[in-house]
Scaffold this active site. Structure first.
Site, PDB file in Angstrom:
ATOM      1  N   GLY A 548      26.724  -3.007 -19.925  1.00 48.95           N
ATOM      2  CA  GLY A 548      28.099  -2.659 -20.241  1.00 48.95           C
ATOM      3  C   GLY A 548      28.538  -3.287 -21.543  1.00 48.95           C
ATOM      4  O   GLY A 548      28.031  -4.321 -21.952  1.00 48.95           O
ATOM      5  N   ASP A 677      44.624  -7.176 -17.300  1.00 47.63           N
ATOM      6  CA  ASP A 677      43.781  -6.068 -17.741  1.00 47.63           C
ATOM      7  C   ASP A 677      43.109  -5.378 -16.560  1.00 47.63           C
ATOM      8  O   ASP A 677      41.930  -5.058 -16.594  1.00 47.63           O
ATOM      9  CB  ASP A 677      42.742  -6.574 -18.742  1.00 47.63           C
ATOM     10  CG  ASP A 677      42.173  -5.447 -19.598  1.00 47.63           C
ATOM     11  OD1 ASP A 677      42.785  -4.362 -19.636  1.00 47.63           O
ATOM     12  OD2 ASP A 677      41.097  -5.651 -20.201  1.00 47.63           O
TER      13      ASP A 677
END
Ligand SMILES: *[C@@H]1O[C@H](CO)[C@@H](O)[C@H](O)[C@H]1NC(C)=O
Ligand SMILES: *[C@@H]1O[C@H](CO)[C@@H](O)[C@H](O)[C@H]1NC(C)=O
Ligand SMILES: *[C@@H]1O[C@H](CO)[C@@H](O)[C@H](O)[C@H]1NC(C)=O
Ligand SMILES: *[C@@H]1O[C@H](CO)[C@@H](O)[C@H](O)[C@H]1NC(C)=O
Ligand SMILES: *[C@@H]1O[C@H](CO)[C@@H](O)[C@H](O)[C@H]1NC(C)=O
Ligand SMILES: *[C@@H]1O[C@H](CO)[C@@H](O)[C@H](O)[C@H]1NC(C)=O
Ligand SMILES: *[C@@H]1O[C@H](CO)[C@@H](O)[C@H](O)[C@H]1NC(C)=O
Length: 857
Positions: A548, A677
């Site tokens: 990722g 977030d």
């Protein structure tokens, strides 16, 4: 214990928890049980006899506990067993000779890592479905039964670390018996007492074979040239045997090889030059043989090589300068050969090198000054050569250095003072050179047992235990004739210099403080990792390990040998100015938190090198095999697979997990934390589909009252997370728990509708929140992600008349959408509290489960 009364239970798993104590005998009362999985706990005591009553049992996995004693004989009556896993416990006794006949359906047998003795049952060959057989790390004796070769489907055979012998001393015929196992992939027979000639029949082993480990036996003969047939070989280890002959050139055709270990044999001849064809090599160990000739330059083509060990042979010639072009190199050991010439000055290119051993050769010239650029060096051994010149001061900048041995060379000049400043140096040997001048007294020089300066006749000073003569006092008289003007000039220059020095020091101390913050802030109970370990774990941060890429860094999957587990390694993007701050915030945020639904941090790594300005920071995190929630919610149609659809109950469970994590951060952390977030790509799923909140790079500790502006939408925020950010952050509000609740509401709506807040459907004032709100309550069925109902649709189809069930499912969905909507209302204070969200979701879950039971009746 009530668990024994669940007579309809057919699947029970406590995999990878922290259960301790004995395995409850009452489990034997679960008469419907098909699968019992207790792998990876800390259970002790014996395996209860009562498990023998579980006549339907097909999967039994108790691996990785601390169970003691013998396997109860009655378990061999469970003839339905397909997977029998008792590996890595403290079990002893022997396996019954009829094992393969008792358990004819056996597919996977794990008994490795115990204290079993006795022979390996010949009857295993009759369990014809067996494809994984792990017998390793025990004390099995006798020979390996040839009947194993009857297992046509065998994929993995592990019998390493036992006391097994060959049937006849001169013949290693067991290998030949495996030639019928045409899908064999992994063969581990190392560390036994197998003897005999390595048979030519290895050429006829399965072409699928990717691992062949025969190290630590007494196998002799040459490596057959037929090995070229094993084209899928990745790892070949035959170290510490009695193999002779040369390294066959045919081996160089196996271009998938990554690990080749032939050290500790009697191989002779040259290292074949085409070895450079093995471009995938990670590790090459040919030490302790009788190889001669030069070291092939072609090794420079092995651009993934990390460990290169050629020590203790008779290699001659020079060190190929091509070695400096292998950026991945971590360890280079060419000690104990007859190499001549210089150490290539290009060595500075080996930025990842952490161990260099050139000891006991005939190398000459100066130690390259550029060695200071190899900032990750931890072990540097150059003893027993003909190096001359002085010790380059840059050696004193290698702040990771733990051991330095320069003894028995012709080095002159002073001992660099900086060696006394190296923080973790614990062995320093400068003996038998021609060094002169004063030996420092600080740092490692305080410890006479860690330092050796013998045989340098012109050294003086140091601590008294070194028994060196005192340094002569400087004779100041000679300097008196200098005139006053000159003295004043010197004083002015000195003052200027010390001012400059002060400035430098200030800069330096600021930087070193930065280093302290990030390494120490995790507390003492974290493991220390080295750069080399991280590098090795991720195959040199290779793109194949990349799982990722986030805003501030990349995440790699890797295995850190010492921890024996798969981990995720998050490496910070150095170019990103904010990355360093984000790293500190993440460390600080994660320092004290520990929760089942929050990704665990194992350790952090951080270096700062003053000279090169190299800054490297990484977090070692729990690895989540099921990836992110985002991937699960938004797969494109073509990768759609029935197993990869999250049904309603799974989504409900995940929603509760995430809510629990937020509730913990907001209400149970001191000081409270705001995540800032939250979005599906930051929710990771483990093996059991439990959600773990991750990525605390923007987290904010609210009680400190620092006005971070990170929660705000600013130009740095990529579009992706815009839809999740609370509207008040856009107008400059401080981070608050309300903001997280907003993000949670959006996330919940996304989970129910399958639509991203950034979907094309949504325009300025019309977002996911409005979309969901409008559908309440009648049209909810129109907006839900239809895949979520895939199971229920079948049910509904089969029970057209069962309106009650249908309306119950409908009611659940309405409640879910209502929760999502009320979490994401405009006004921060009107949003729900996470603890209320949890309670409501749990109510929905219970209601849904009741509905499911109702329709199954
Ligand atoms: C198992 O069930 C039997 C009969 O229901 C009961 O007598 C016994 O106590 C149970 N055993 C355990 C260990 O729970
Ligand atoms: C296994 O089952 C058989 C018959 O079902 C029985 O005779 C035998 O005693 C059992 N073995 C053990 C060890 O209980
Ligand atoms: C075990 O398998 C071998 C080979 O297939 C066969 O000859 C033998 O009869 C089997 N033994 C039993 C007891 O079934
Ligand atoms: C392989 O199988 C064939 C036929 O089943 C048999 O004749 C042969 O002996 C087997 N070879 C080995 C090495 O076991
Ligand atoms: C490999 O198998 C082939 C065909 O079965 C046989 O002719 C050959 O002799 C075998 N080679 C070795 C080295 O056993
Ligand atoms: C090595 O690679 C070269 C070029 O690809 C090829 O010509 C040569 O045959 C290879 N050598 C071996 C031993 O496989
Ligand atoms: C330092 O090196 C010399 C020569 O290589 C060796 O004899 C001595 O034992 C070493 N000193 C220590 C403390 O290991």
């Amino acid at each position: 214990m009530a668990i024994g009364s669940l007579s309809k239970l057919y699947y029970l798993s406590f995999r990878n928890n922290r259960l301790s104590g004995h395995i409850p005998p009452s489990l034997g009362n679960l008469s419907s049980l098909v699968s019992l999985d207790l792998l990876g706990n800390t259970l002790d005591g014996s395996i209860p006899e009562e498990l023998g009553q579980l006549e339907k049992l097909q999967y039994l996995t108790i691996d990785g506990n601390k169970c003691l004693g013998k396997i109860p004989y009655i378990l061999y009556n469970l003839s339905s067993i397909q997977v029998f896993g008792v590996g890595r416990n403290r079990l002893y006794g022997s396996l019954p000779p009829q094992l393969g006949l008792f358990l004819p359906n056996l597919e996977q047998l794990y008994v490795g890592g115990n204290r079993f003795t006795g022979p390996i049952p010949v009857s295993l060959g009759n369990a014809s479905n067996l494809f994984i057989l792990d017998l390793g790390d025990n004390n099995f004796t006798g020979s390996m039964p040839m009947s194993i070769g009857w297992l046509k489907g065998l994929k993995l055979l592990r019998a390493s670390y036992n006391q097994l012998v060959s049937e006849k001393d001169e013949e290693f015929t067991f290998i030949t018996s495996l030639t019928n196992c045409s899908v064999l992939e992994k063969l581990h027979l190392s560390h036994n007492k197998f003897s005999g000639i390595l048979p030519n029949s290895i050429a006829n082993l399965s072409a699928q074979l990717s691992i062949m480990h025969l190290g630590g036996n007494q196998v002799f003969g040459a490596i057959p040239s037929g090995i070229e047939n094993l084209a899928h070989m990745i790892s070949l280890r035959m170290e510490n045997n009695l193999l002779g002959g040369t390294i066959p050139i045919q081996l160089m055709k196996l271009n998938k090889l990554q690990y080749v270990v032939l050290a500790g044999n009697k191989l002779s001849g040259k290292i074949p030059n085409p070895i450079g064809n093995l471009t995938q090599l990670h590790l090459l160990r040919l030490s302790i043989n009788n190889l001669h000739g030069s070291t092939p330059r072609s090794l420079g083509k092995c651009q993934h090589l990390q460990l290169l060990h050629l020590s203790d042979n008779n290699l001659n010639g020079t060190i190929p300068k091509e070695f400096s072009d292998i950026p991945s190199l971590l360890e280079l050991d060419i000690s104990m050969n007859n190499l001549i010439g210089f150490l290539p000055s290009d060595i500075y290119k080996l930025k990842n090198l952490f161990r260099l051993d050139t000891s006991n050769n005939e190398l000459s010239g100066e130690i390259p000054k550029t060695i200071g650029t190899c900032v990750h060096l931890e072990y540097l051994y150059m003893k027993g050569n003909l190096f001359h010149g002085s010790i380059p001061p840059s050696v004193g900048t290698l702040r990771g250095l733990q051991e330095l041995d320069l003894s028995h060379n012709d080095l002159i000049g002073h001992v660099p003072d900086d060696l006394a400043q190296l923080p973790i140096l614990e062995y320093l040997n400068l003996s038998f050179n021609n060094l002169e001048g004063e030996v420092p007294k600080q740092g490692i020089f305080q410890n006479a047992s860690a330092v050796s300066v013998l045989g340098n006749n012109k050294l003086c000073g140091g601590i008294s235990e070194l028994h060196l003569p005192q340094c002569p006092k400087k004779d100041f008289k000679k300097e008196w004739p200098i005139s006053r003007k000159v003295l004043i000039l010197i004083a002015i220059v000195a003052a200027l210099l010390s001012f400059l020095l002060l400035c430098l020091l200030l800069v330096w101390s600021k930087k070193s403080r930065e280093k302290l913050v990030s390494t120490l802030s995790m507390g003492d109970n974290f493991l220390r990792v080295t750069y080399a370990e991280l590098f090795r774990a991720t195959n040199g941060f290779s793109s194949t390990n990349l799982i990722g890429v986030g805003r501030y860094g990349s995440v790699y999957k890797g295995i850190i040998d010492r921890m024996e587990m798969i981990v995720a390694i998050k490496v910070l993007k150095l170019q990103q100015q904010r990355a360093s701050k984000s790293f500190r915030d993440e460390c600080r945020a994660l320092r004290s938190i520990q929760h089942r639904n929050i990704v665990k941090v194992f350790t952090v790594y951080s270096t700062f090198n003053l000279i090169s300005g190299n800054d490297f920071k990484a977090l070692v995190l729990e690895y989540m095999p099921n990836g992110s929630l985002d991937n699960w919610l938004h797969q494109s149609e073509n990768e759609l697979h029935p197993l990869k659809i999250l049904n309603l109950i799974q989504r409900l469970n995940l929603a509760i997990d995430i809510a629990c994590a937020l509730d913990y951060l907001h209400n149970h952390c001191r000081p409270p934390l705001v995540h800032c977030d939250l979005k599906p790509s930051n929710i990771l799923l483990d093996d059991d589909m439990v959600a773990h909140v991750s990525d605390f790079g923007l987290a904010t500790i609210i009680s400190e009252g620092i006005n971070y502006s990170q929660c705000q939408t600013n130009s740095l925020t990529p579009k992706g997370s815009i839809g999740y950010i609370a509207p008040e952050y856009g107008t400059g509000a401080n981070p608050s728990t309300y903001g997280d609740v907003y993000s949670y509401g959006i996330l919940l709506l996304e989970m129910v509708t399958g639509k991203r807040p950034s979907d094309d459907l949504f325009k300025d004032d019309f977002g996911l929140h409005q979309f969901a709100k409008m559908a309440l309550p009648e049209s909810v069925m129109d907006i839900v992600d239809r895949r979520l109902l895939s199971e229920d649709i079948d049910i509904i189809r089969h029970n057209r008349n069962n309106n009650r069930v249908n309306s119950m499912v409908h009611e659940c969905l309405v409640s879910l959408v209502k929760i999502g909507v009320s979490c994401s209302v405009e006004s921060p204070r009107a949003r729900k509290e996470m603890k209320d969200v949890i309670a409501e979701l749990q109510k929905v879950r219970n209601f849904y489960l009741a509905a499911t039971i109702a329709r199954n009746v």
